[in-house]
Design a protein around this motif. Structure first.
Motif, PDB file in Angstrom:
ATOM      1  N   TYR A 121      19.778 147.044  29.601  1.00 39.25           N
ATOM      2  CA  TYR A 121      20.835 147.565  28.714  1.00 39.25           C
ATOM      3  C   TYR A 121      20.233 148.443  27.614  1.00 39.25           C
ATOM      4  CZ  TYR A 121      23.747 144.335  31.269  1.00 39.25           C
ATOM      5  OH  TYR A 121      24.405 143.693  32.281  1.00 39.25           O
ATOM      6  N   PRO A 122      19.697 149.611  27.995  1.00 34.45           N
ATOM      7  CA  PRO A 122      18.963 150.438  27.027  1.00 34.45           C
ATOM      8  C   PRO A 122      19.820 151.020  25.908  1.00 34.45           C
ATOM      9  CG  PRO A 122      19.252 151.635  29.093  1.00 34.45           C
ATOM     10  CD  PRO A 122      19.714 150.232  29.336  1.00 34.45           C
ATOM     11  N   THR A 123      21.128 151.160  26.124  1.00 34.04           N
ATOM     12  CA  THR A 123      21.972 151.759  25.087  1.00 34.04           C
ATOM     13  C   THR A 123      22.858 150.731  24.391  1.00 34.04           C
ATOM     14  OG1 THR A 123      23.727 152.300  26.677  1.00 34.04           O
ATOM     15  CG2 THR A 123      22.017 153.963  26.317  1.00 34.04           C
ATOM     16  N   ALA A 124      22.705 149.459  24.758  1.00 32.24           N
ATOM     17  CA  ALA A 124      23.543 148.413  24.158  1.00 32.24           C
ATOM     18  C   ALA A 124      23.082 148.065  22.754  1.00 32.24           C
ATOM     19  CB  ALA A 124      23.500 147.157  25.030  1.00 32.24           C
ATOM     20  N   GLN A 125      24.012 147.557  21.956  1.00 32.32           N
ATOM     21  CA  GLN A 125      23.614 146.831  20.749  1.00 32.32           C
ATOM     22  C   GLN A 125      23.022 145.514  21.240  1.00 32.32           C
ATOM     23  OE1 GLN A 125      26.591 146.148  17.697  1.00 32.32           O
ATOM     24  NE2 GLN A 125      27.765 147.932  18.369  1.00 32.32           N
TER      25      GLN A 125
ATOM     26  N   PRO B 208      24.997 154.909  33.710  1.00 38.42           N
ATOM     27  CA  PRO B 208      25.134 154.887  32.252  1.00 38.42           C
ATOM     28  C   PRO B 208      26.273 153.964  31.839  1.00 38.42           C
ATOM     29  CG  PRO B 208      25.931 156.978  33.150  1.00 38.42           C
ATOM     30  CD  PRO B 208      25.306 156.235  34.285  1.00 38.42           C
ATOM     31  N   ALA B 209      26.153 153.387  30.659  1.00 41.67           N
ATOM     32  CA  ALA B 209      27.196 152.483  30.165  1.00 41.67           C
ATOM     33  C   ALA B 209      28.539 153.195  30.148  1.00 41.67           C
ATOM     34  CB  ALA B 209      26.837 151.982  28.778  1.00 41.67           C
TER      35      ALA B 209
ATOM     36  N   SER C 288      29.490 143.640  33.579  1.00 46.93           N
ATOM     37  CA  SER C 288      28.993 145.022  33.624  1.00 46.93           C
ATOM     38  C   SER C 288      29.682 145.804  34.737  1.00 46.93           C
ATOM     39  CB  SER C 288      27.479 145.031  33.827  1.00 46.93           C
ATOM     40  OG  SER C 288      26.841 144.539  32.680  1.00 46.93           O
TER      41      SER C 288
ATOM     42  N   PRO D 253      30.992 150.977  25.024  1.00 43.02           N
ATOM     43  CA  PRO D 253      30.024 150.226  24.211  1.00 43.02           C
ATOM     44  C   PRO D 253      29.732 148.836  24.769  1.00 43.02           C
ATOM     45  CG  PRO D 253      31.594 151.349  22.799  1.00 43.02           C
ATOM     46  CD  PRO D 253      32.096 151.519  24.203  1.00 43.02           C
ATOM     47  N   GLU D 254      28.464 148.432  24.623  1.00 37.96           N
ATOM     48  CA  GLU D 254      28.008 147.128  25.102  1.00 37.96           C
ATOM     49  C   GLU D 254      27.314 146.393  23.955  1.00 37.96           C
ATOM     50  OE1 GLU D 254      26.591 148.351  29.624  1.00 37.96           O
ATOM     51  OE2 GLU D 254      25.302 148.864  27.918  1.00 37.96           O
TER      52      GLU D 254
END
Length: 194
Positions: free
Chosen positions: A162-166, A137-138, A78, A141-142
């Motif tokens: 990881y709120p926005t990760a797949q 923020p990321a 990360s 893409p994660e």
């Protein structure tokens, strides 16, 4: 963009001989031989590990670099993804290693070679805190593989981090992700390995 350069980061007390690192290396060699693969042995010092990663990837193409990391390697991944603005794949990633590894200060043995020892220094906790990207923020893409049955790390903390990760959330499972091989095709697709 396809990934042409892939960095794999092992976990605490682990090595490039780890089960997942070996499986991923074999898969890349067999199915994506044009991909440049690097899985370095990380030094115990987080600061030295970070310096090694930046130096070792200094000439990698920014647009087609990606990183994978397991456990503490996920924490480093990360951080690296923020530095290089590249996609990341996280395997049961450590979320609060400065908190969790404080109880490991002292002499440790290497997982894959118990005859090999290293000393986890108190100052390494501050070095971990300096690399923490929590709250940012990321950068790209994660994709995170998280096992609810992880006996080392809390899956809820990983999901929240990881709120926005797949997120590929497994019922059961364990920290080692012993079924890792079945996830490799999804990782390959996510990274667009050529």
């Amino acid at each position: 963009m396809p990934t042409t350069h892939l960095l794999y980061l092992h976990g605490f007390r682990s090595s490039p001989q780890s089960f997942k690192a070996q499986q991923m290396a074999d898969y890349v060699a067999a199915h994506h031989p044009s991909v440049h693969w690097w899985c370095p042995q990380l030094p115990p010092s987080p600061r030295e590990a970070a310096q090694l990663l930046l130096a070792g990837t200094a000439d990698w193409p920014r647009a087609t670099t990606a990183v994978m990391g397991s456990s503490l390697g996920g924490f480093y991944a990360s951080w690296f993804a923020q530095q290089r603005r590249c996609p990341s794949v996280l395997l049961n990633p450590a979320v609060f290693p400065a908190r969790d590894l404080a109880r490991y200060i002292g002499e440790q043995t290497a997982w894959h070679d118990p005859a090999e020892h290293f000393f986890f220094q108190p100052e390494f906790i501050d070095e971990l805190q300096a690399l923490d990207t929590h709250g940012l923020p990321a950068a790209a893409p994660e994709l995170a593989f998280i096992a609810k049955g992880d006996e080392v790390l809390d899956w809820r903390e990983m999901v929240a981090r990881y709120p926005t990760a797949q997120i590929a959330l497994q019922e059961g499972g364990e920290h080692a992700l012993s079924d890792f091989a079945r996830h490799i095709p999804r990782i390959s697709a996510f990274l667009a390995l050529p």
